[in-house]
Design an enzyme around this catalytic site. Structure first.
Site, PDB file in Angstrom:
ATOM      1  N   SER A 255       0.198   6.516  15.444  1.00 22.04           N
ATOM      2  CA  SER A 255      -0.682   6.861  16.573  1.00 22.04           C
ATOM      3  C   SER A 255      -1.583   8.032  16.190  1.00 22.04           C
ATOM      4  CB  SER A 255       0.163   7.241  17.799  1.00 22.04           C
ATOM      5  OG  SER A 255       0.753   6.081  18.341  1.00 22.04           O
TER       6      SER A 255
ATOM      7  N   ALA B 148       2.735   8.453  -0.377  1.00 20.97           N
ATOM      8  CA  ALA B 148       1.465   8.039   0.244  1.00 20.97           C
ATOM      9  C   ALA B 148       1.758   7.142   1.446  1.00 20.97           C
ATOM     10  CB  ALA B 148       0.584   7.293  -0.769  1.00 20.97           C
TER      11      ALA B 148
ATOM     12  N   GLU C  29       1.257   0.126  10.187  1.00 19.01           N
ATOM     13  CA  GLU C  29      -0.192  -0.170  10.170  1.00 19.01           C
ATOM     14  C   GLU C  29      -1.000   1.007  10.746  1.00 19.01           C
ATOM     15  OE1 GLU C  29      -1.517  -4.150  10.671  1.00 19.01           O
ATOM     16  OE2 GLU C  29       0.415  -4.989  10.059  1.00 19.01           O
TER      17      GLU C  29
ATOM     18  N   GLU D  37       3.567   4.169  -0.321  1.00 17.93           N
ATOM     19  CA  GLU D  37       4.411   4.670  -1.416  1.00 17.93           C
ATOM     20  C   GLU D  37       5.230   5.843  -0.901  1.00 17.93           C
ATOM     21  OE1 GLU D  37       1.961   5.728  -4.732  1.00 17.93           O
ATOM     22  OE2 GLU D  37       1.170   3.676  -4.963  1.00 17.93           O
ATOM     23  N   PRO D  38       6.234   6.261  -1.683  1.00 20.19           N
ATOM     24  CA  PRO D  38       7.032   7.415  -1.246  1.00 20.19           C
ATOM     25  C   PRO D  38       6.162   8.632  -0.909  1.00 20.19           C
ATOM     26  CG  PRO D  38       8.098   6.350  -3.103  1.00 20.19           C
ATOM     27  CD  PRO D  38       6.797   5.631  -2.899  1.00 20.19           C
TER      28      PRO D  38
ATOM     29  N   LEU E  46       0.839  -1.197   0.000  1.00 21.67           N
ATOM     30  CA  LEU E  46       0.000   0.000   0.000  1.00 21.67           C
ATOM     31  C   LEU E  46       0.877   1.251   0.000  1.00 21.67           C
ATOM     32  CD1 LEU E  46      -2.769   1.462   0.409  1.00 21.67           C
ATOM     33  CD2 LEU E  46      -2.475   1.134   2.872  1.00 21.67           C
TER      34      LEU E  46
HETATM   35  N1  COS Z   1     -13.545   0.147   6.649  1.00 18.62           N
HETATM   36  C1  COS Z   1     -14.339   0.331   5.570  1.00 18.62           C
HETATM   37  N2  COS Z   1     -14.366   1.481   4.876  1.00 18.62           N
HETATM   38  C2  COS Z   1     -13.549   2.467   5.268  1.00 18.62           C
HETATM   39  C3  COS Z   1     -12.688   2.344   6.383  1.00 18.62           C
HETATM   40  C4  COS Z   1     -12.724   1.121   7.073  1.00 18.62           C
HETATM   41  N3  COS Z   1     -11.934   0.913   8.141  1.00 18.62           N
HETATM   42  N4  COS Z   1     -12.005   3.484   6.539  1.00 18.62           N
HETATM   43  C5  COS Z   1     -12.418   4.311   5.573  1.00 18.62           C
HETATM   44  N5  COS Z   1     -13.339   3.695   4.801  1.00 18.62           N
HETATM   45  C6  COS Z   1     -14.061   4.262   3.669  1.00 18.62           C
HETATM   46  C7  COS Z   1     -14.872   5.474   4.135  1.00 18.62           C
HETATM   47  O1  COS Z   1     -16.129   5.068   4.615  1.00 18.62           O
HETATM   48  C8  COS Z   1     -14.979   6.277   2.873  1.00 18.62           C
HETATM   49  O2  COS Z   1     -15.985   5.708   2.062  1.00 18.62           O
HETATM   50  P1  COS Z   1     -16.988   6.627   1.170  1.00 18.62           P
HETATM   51  O3  COS Z   1     -16.092   7.339   0.205  1.00 18.62           O
HETATM   52  O4  COS Z   1     -17.895   5.642   0.534  1.00 18.62           O
HETATM   53  O5  COS Z   1     -17.651   7.548   2.146  1.00 18.62           O
HETATM   54  C9  COS Z   1     -13.637   6.031   2.181  1.00 18.62           C
HETATM   55  O6  COS Z   1     -13.157   4.780   2.694  1.00 18.62           O
HETATM   56  C10 COS Z   1     -12.635   7.115   2.452  1.00 18.62           C
HETATM   57  O7  COS Z   1     -12.452   7.181   3.857  1.00 18.62           O
HETATM   58  P2  COS Z   1     -11.876   8.454   4.610  1.00 18.62           P
HETATM   59  O8  COS Z   1     -12.625   9.674   4.173  1.00 18.62           O
HETATM   60  O9  COS Z   1     -11.837   8.145   6.078  1.00 18.62           O
HETATM   61  O10 COS Z   1     -10.386   8.518   4.020  1.00 18.62           O
HETATM   62  P3  COS Z   1      -9.196   9.486   4.323  1.00 18.62           P
HETATM   63  O11 COS Z   1      -8.476   9.735   3.064  1.00 18.62           O
HETATM   64  O12 COS Z   1      -9.648  10.632   5.158  1.00 18.62           O
HETATM   65  O13 COS Z   1      -8.158   8.535   5.169  1.00 18.62           O
HETATM   66  C11 COS Z   1      -7.154   7.483   7.048  1.00 18.62           C
HETATM   67  C12 COS Z   1      -8.416   7.977   6.333  1.00 18.62           C
HETATM   68  C13 COS Z   1      -6.138   8.574   7.348  1.00 18.62           C
HETATM   69  C14 COS Z   1      -7.714   6.926   8.337  1.00 18.62           C
HETATM   70  C15 COS Z   1      -6.507   6.341   6.220  1.00 18.62           C
HETATM   71  O14 COS Z   1      -5.898   6.852   5.063  1.00 18.62           O
HETATM   72  C16 COS Z   1      -5.469   5.548   7.003  1.00 18.62           C
HETATM   73  O15 COS Z   1      -5.829   4.634   7.758  1.00 18.62           O
HETATM   74  N6  COS Z   1      -4.165   5.851   6.803  1.00 18.62           N
HETATM   75  C17 COS Z   1      -3.089   5.099   7.399  1.00 18.62           C
HETATM   76  C18 COS Z   1      -2.736   3.967   6.497  1.00 18.62           C
HETATM   77  C19 COS Z   1      -1.870   2.965   7.144  1.00 18.62           C
HETATM   78  O16 COS Z   1      -2.213   2.376   8.152  1.00 18.62           O
HETATM   79  N7  COS Z   1      -0.724   2.746   6.517  1.00 18.62           N
HETATM   80  C20 COS Z   1       0.174   1.758   6.949  1.00 18.62           C
HETATM   81  C21 COS Z   1       0.424   0.913   5.772  1.00 18.62           C
HETATM   82  S1  COS Z   1       0.538  -0.755   6.091  1.00 18.62           S
HETATM   83  S2  COS Z   1       2.115  -0.993   7.181  1.00 18.62           S
END
Ligand code: COS
Length: 382
Positions: free
Chosen positions: A366, A129, A363, A126-127, A124
């Site tokens: 905080s 993202a 993942e 990226e540089p 998931l």
């Molecule tokens: N389950 C199901 N759907 C989800 C969801 C979840 N846990 N979280 C978000 N969605 C859906 C939302 O409901 C929304 O849907 P609609 O467009 O239909 O309304 C869509 O996805 C976009 O969600 P949201 O507006 O919350 O997205 P954001 O861009 O604001 O991002 C965060 C939210 C910051 C919480 C998310 O990008 C994130 O978790 N980032 C961290 C990623 C991460 O853990 N990276 C580590 C990589 S793996 S080591």
């Protein structure tokens, strides 16, 4: 599926013994060599650890989330690098396929994932993202019977060992944000894929992360996971489960550190008596114990809620947030209780102190967890 209590207890007991007899003696040498020995990985396969969360019909143990957490509490009682060997197969590398895969996709890959002969990675980040994962730029452009992938992924755990990547890529460049992203099952031997060297990291030596580059990689249409444009939601739901798993891991490491502190405070003498007699040491032990208990309870309650089919977006974020911050505090107190011995390599405390730092970052940082918790709390009205 929940195991009956006796089978579950046997599994937890087997993993506890494997950790104490086979893994703990190797902690220092694995960190030094920056590699887990192949024989140990073979033993993990034999124990079924790669298939903890894979459905039984594909050869896995199909554990409930609660039972998975109980196993991972035990795995936490040693260097987290060991868990990392099978962690992607149990968690973020396989769960997109388990939750959103069709029967053909599952039949093709899940048996190898459960057996540990196919390692998986979750691609998931990226540089450009990281926390903003909806901003992925890797492109997946439909061309006849295949999507053509171009772009790069960053800090991908187990990328060099993986036979299969779950890749999130932008299939619709006209749609900004998550809605333009799709998920793909990408065999790592497709032409055009290259995996970079392992990154040099602060801790968890033995676990490897790499960049992956996709250069005109043709991924058959039938390898798309779920519908077009569903990739961001696939990733988020995979991470919801992953965050509970990481929360459990944090609890395990914290409990290990606390046990080490208690043993050391009982042996080490200063001012003519054991450290454990001093109330300022006792205060640190009391704080660590209370926080371990709170995190364990939060992780298990959240896991049970997932097992009941409820929405656990908030609970997964809260469990990961609290447990990862908690283990940081416990590790810090451990260094303090060990004193100079906590700062030198021989005792392994400084190694665990470095190992746990990433839990507050990967993942979801905080700060991302705080955002998710706040949003969900407001959505739920309190
Ligand atoms: N389950 C199901 N759907 C989800 C969801 C979840 N846990 N979280 C978000 N969605 C859906 C939302 O409901 C929304 O849907 P609609 O467009 O239909 O309304 C869509 O996805 C976009 O969600 P949201 O507006 O919350 O997205 P954001 O861009 O604001 O991002 C965060 C939210 C910051 C919480 C998310 O990008 C994130 O978790 N980032 C961290 C990623 C991460 O853990 N990276 C580590 C990589 S793996 S080591």
């Amino acid at each position: 599926m929940a195991l009956d209590a006796e089978t579950r207890d046997q599994l937890v007991d087997t993993v506890r013994r494997f950790v104490s007899e086979r893994l703990r003696p190797l902690e220092a040498s694995v960190a030094e060599a920056n590699e887990v020995p192949a024989g140990i990985i073979g033993e993990m396969r034999d124990l079924g650890l790669f298939g903890l969360s894979i459905p039984e019909e594909y050869g896995g143990l199909d554990l409930s989330m609660e039972d998975e957490c109980l196993v991972i509490f035990e795995m936490g009682r040693t260097s987290p690098a060991f868990r990392s060997e099978f962690g992607t197969n149990v968690g973020i590398g396989s769960q997109g396929l388990v939750m959103f895969g069709n029967d053909d996709q599952k039949a093709r890959w899940l048996p190898g994932i459960a057996a540990g002969t196919t390692v998986t990675s979750f691609a998931l980040t990226e540089p450009e993202a990281g926390s903003d994962s909806a901003a992925v730029q890797t492109r997946a452009i439909l061309d006849g019977d295949a999507y053509v992938l171009n772009g790069s992924k960053r800090y991908i755990t187990n990328a060099a060992k993986a036979g299969l990547f779950t890749v999130m890529a932008r299939s619709n460049p006209d749609v900004k944000g998550g809605g333009g992203v799709s998920a793909f099952l990408v065999p790592s031997d497709l032409p055009g894929i290259s995996v970079g060297p392992p990154e040099k990291k602060m801790g968890q030596h033995g676990a490897q992360i790499h960049d992956i580059t996709f250069d005109n990689v043709r991924v058959p249409v039938q390898n798309r996971l779920g519908e077009e444009g569903e990739g961001f939601k696939v990733a988020m739901q995979v991470l919801d489960k992953g965050r509970l798993h990481i929360g459990a891991l944090c609890v395990g490491v914290a409990e290990r550190l606390l046990a080490d502190c208690v043993a050391y405070a009982g042996e080490r003498k200063q001012f003519g008596q054991a450290l454990s007699n001093f109330q300022l040491i006792q205060a640190m032990i009391a704080d660590s114990k209370t926080e371990c208990m709170a995190a364990r309870a939060l992780v298990l309650e959240s896991a049970r809620k997932r097992d009941s089919g409820a929405n656990i977006v908030l609970e997964a974020a809260a469990a990961k947030y609290y447990a990862s911050e908690m283990v940081g505090r416990v590790a810090d107190r451990a260094v303090q209780i060990f004193g100079g011995a906590g700062y030198v390599a021989d005792y392994g405390i400084e190694r665990l102190y470095r190992d746990v730092r990433i839990f507050r970052i990967y993942e979801g940082t905080s700060q991302v967890q705080q955002l998710v918790i706040a949003r969900e709390t407001m959505k739920r009205g309190g």
